[in-house]
Motif scaffolding. Structure first.
Motif, mmCIF file in Angstrom:
data_model
loop_
_atom_site.group_PDB
_atom_site.id
_atom_site.type_symbol
_atom_site.label_atom_id
_atom_site.label_comp_id
_atom_site.label_asym_id
_atom_site.label_seq_id
_atom_site.Cartn_x
_atom_site.Cartn_y
_atom_site.Cartn_z
ATOM 1 N N UNK A 53 1.491 3.857 3.843
ATOM 2 C CA UNK A 53 0.943 3.920 2.479
ATOM 3 C C UNK A 53 -0.561 3.651 2.509
ATOM 4 N N UNK A 54 -0.966 2.691 3.300
ATOM 5 C CA UNK A 54 -2.374 2.308 3.369
ATOM 6 C C UNK A 54 -3.246 3.462 3.865
ATOM 7 N N UNK A 55 -2.740 4.251 4.800
ATOM 8 C CA UNK A 55 -3.548 5.365 5.334
ATOM 9 C C UNK A 55 -3.283 6.680 4.597
ATOM 10 N N UNK A 56 -2.537 6.597 3.496
ATOM 11 C CA UNK A 56 -2.459 7.738 2.586
ATOM 12 C C UNK A 56 -1.308 8.692 2.766
ATOM 13 N N UNK A 57 -0.324 8.347 3.609
ATOM 14 C CA UNK A 57 0.796 9.256 3.832
ATOM 15 C C UNK A 57 1.937 9.029 2.838
ATOM 16 N N UNK A 58 1.973 7.870 2.229
ATOM 17 C CA UNK A 58 3.017 7.540 1.260
ATOM 18 C C UNK A 58 2.390 7.038 -0.032
ATOM 19 N N UNK A 59 3.159 7.144 -1.100
ATOM 20 C CA UNK A 59 2.750 6.609 -2.391
ATOM 21 C C UNK A 59 3.887 5.769 -2.948
ATOM 22 N N UNK A 60 3.534 4.820 -3.794
ATOM 23 C CA UNK A 60 4.543 3.945 -4.399
ATOM 24 C C UNK A 60 4.585 4.193 -5.899
ATOM 25 N N UNK A 61 5.645 4.827 -6.394
ATOM 26 C CA UNK A 61 5.754 5.031 -7.837
ATOM 27 C C UNK A 61 5.774 3.695 -8.568
ATOM 28 N N UNK A 63 7.440 2.681 -11.042
ATOM 29 C CA UNK A 63 8.741 2.204 -11.530
ATOM 30 C C UNK A 63 9.733 1.929 -10.414
ATOM 31 N N UNK A 64 9.284 1.955 -9.157
ATOM 32 C CA UNK A 64 10.240 1.814 -8.052
ATOM 33 C C UNK A 64 9.643 0.989 -6.921
ATOM 34 N N UNK A 65 10.526 0.333 -6.194
ATOM 35 C CA UNK A 65 10.094 -0.407 -5.005
ATOM 36 C C UNK A 65 10.008 0.504 -3.797
ATOM 37 N N UNK A 66 10.569 1.705 -3.890
ATOM 38 C CA UNK A 66 10.554 2.638 -2.771
ATOM 39 C C UNK A 66 9.250 3.412 -2.691
ATOM 40 N N UNK A 67 9.149 4.260 -1.663
ATOM 41 C CA UNK A 67 7.954 5.105 -1.466
ATOM 42 C C UNK A 67 8.353 6.573 -1.520
ATOM 43 N N UNK A 68 7.352 7.403 -1.819
ATOM 44 C CA UNK A 68 7.523 8.863 -1.783
ATOM 45 C C UNK A 68 6.376 9.438 -0.965
ATOM 46 N N UNK A 69 6.552 10.605 -0.391
ATOM 47 C CA UNK A 69 5.460 11.211 0.377
ATOM 48 C C UNK A 69 4.302 11.594 -0.545
ATOM 49 N N UNK A 70 3.099 11.435 -0.052
ATOM 50 C CA UNK A 70 1.910 11.932 -0.741
ATOM 51 C C UNK A 70 1.671 13.373 -0.297
ATOM 52 N N UNK A 71 0.696 14.019 -0.907
ATOM 53 C CA UNK A 71 0.345 15.370 -0.455
ATOM 54 C C UNK A 71 -0.064 15.346 1.017
#
Length: 342
Positions: A53-61, A63-71
């Motif tokens: 997440x810190x290097x920009x590959x994931x994002x944290x919505x 409303x959720x504790x999980x992560x999703x892929x970034x562009x």
């Protein structure tokens, strides 16, 4: 150059992308612990996810504790991690059956491939028939349909046919039509259209007994016929049931994009350098497409363009499936072409 991720980060990113594509739910470290291929503790996965997440590959919505892929995460996945043979035996059989349709014109292959891609991937496909300006003319026919109506038929060396109905303000005779057919064939057959760099009138008018207005009208229609590429859509309703499109704005944006075919056509036509091109979100440089991904498929048979297809869907697209289907269709088209099936 893609960023250099260590093997564990690569595997975790791949697992997150693929789980998110499948479930549409943000991915937590708890769900990844169940993934036997990772063989990591929950704490280790949490740390790796935080770094990704810190290097920009994931994002944290929010409303959720999980992560999703970034562009950026999707781009790394497409370039470095996805499988290109992600087809089941059943899907391969479906493709083979759908591609067995007998075709008399090469343009029909684009339509068949478009339908097949949409059926297997469940995304919307948009196809553009080929521009034939670099194809060689092998025959031109003019057929009189009425005293003031003419049909022009052009056949190229790749089997591409273009037809147009031309209406006139004055009567035509069969003798004029015979003259037209003879002279147009005499001057244009055997020439690649792109190499006719001057007005076609220069090749014809000097020898043509028919009135200049008739010639100009025919030339105008032929130029439009050869320059225009037809666009058609398959499976426009397929993505509407996806979770992303429960949001009214997203669904509205998608329908607007589909309605304005030229938006996607512009993106499709920029991807001619490679057989398959992937545009994720804002990479297309079109504001209307910032929430969507487009994968384009440009296919050549013996060096001849038979059309370009674009698949559009949310950025949570199953890129592996889409590209696997495209590559398999490409291989089948080439194999069938070499066997003389069309």
């Amino acid at each position: 150059m893609p960023e250099n991720l260590d093997n564990r980060k690569r595997k975790i990113l791949q697992a997150i992308v693929e789980e998110y594509i499948e479930t549409s739910e943000p991915v937590s470290s708890g769900s990844l612990v169940q993934n036997e291929e990772l063989n990591c503790s929950s704490a280790t996965i949490r740390n790796e996810m935080a770094e990704l997440e810190q290097i920009g590959f994931l994002e944290k919505p929010h409303t959720s504790a999980g992560r999703v892929p970034s562009q950026k995460g999707y781009r790394y996945y497409v370039d470095e991690l996805l499988r290109e043979d992600n087809l089941s035996r059943k899907e391969i059989e479906m493709i083979r059956e759908m591609m067995e349709t007998k075709v008399n014109r090469l343009e029909d292959l684009t339509k068949i491939a478009t339908t097949t891609l949409s059926e297997i991937t469940h995304y919307t496909t948009i196809a553009i028939e080929p521009n034939v300006s670099n194809h060689t003319i092998i025959d031109i026919k003019f057929i009189l349909l009425g005293t003031r109506v003419l049909m022009a038929v052009i056949l190229t060396d790749s089997g591409i046919i273009r037809e147009s109905i031309i209406k006139f303000d004055e009567d035509l005779t069969q003798e004029q039509i015979d003259d037209l057919t003879y002279i147009f064939n005499n001057k244009l057959v055997g020439k690649p259209l792109e190499k006719i760099d001057g007005p076609i009138e220069e090749y014809i008018v000097a020898e043509m007994k028919t009135g200049i207005k008739i010639i100009e009208k025919i030339i105008e229609e032929i130029n439009k016929l050869l320059e225009d590429s037809k666009t058609y859509i398959k499976g426009a309703n397929k993505v509407i049931d996806m979770p992303e499109f429960k949001k009214q704005d997203m669904a509205k944006d998608f329908l607007n994009v589909i309605d304005a075919k030229d938006i996607i056509a512009d993106v499709i036509n920029t991807g001619m350098a490679k057989d398959i091109n992937v545009y994720i979100g804002s990479e297309s440089e079109r504001e209307e497409l910032k929430n969507f991904s487009i994968v384009t498929f440009n296919h050549l048979l013996d060096g001849k363009d038979i059309g370009t297809i674009g698949i559009i869907g949310p950025t949570r697209m199953d890129y592996s499936k889409v590209i696997s289907v495209m590559k398999y269709i490409s291989k089948k088209l080439n194999d069938d072409y070499k066997k003389g099936k069309f």
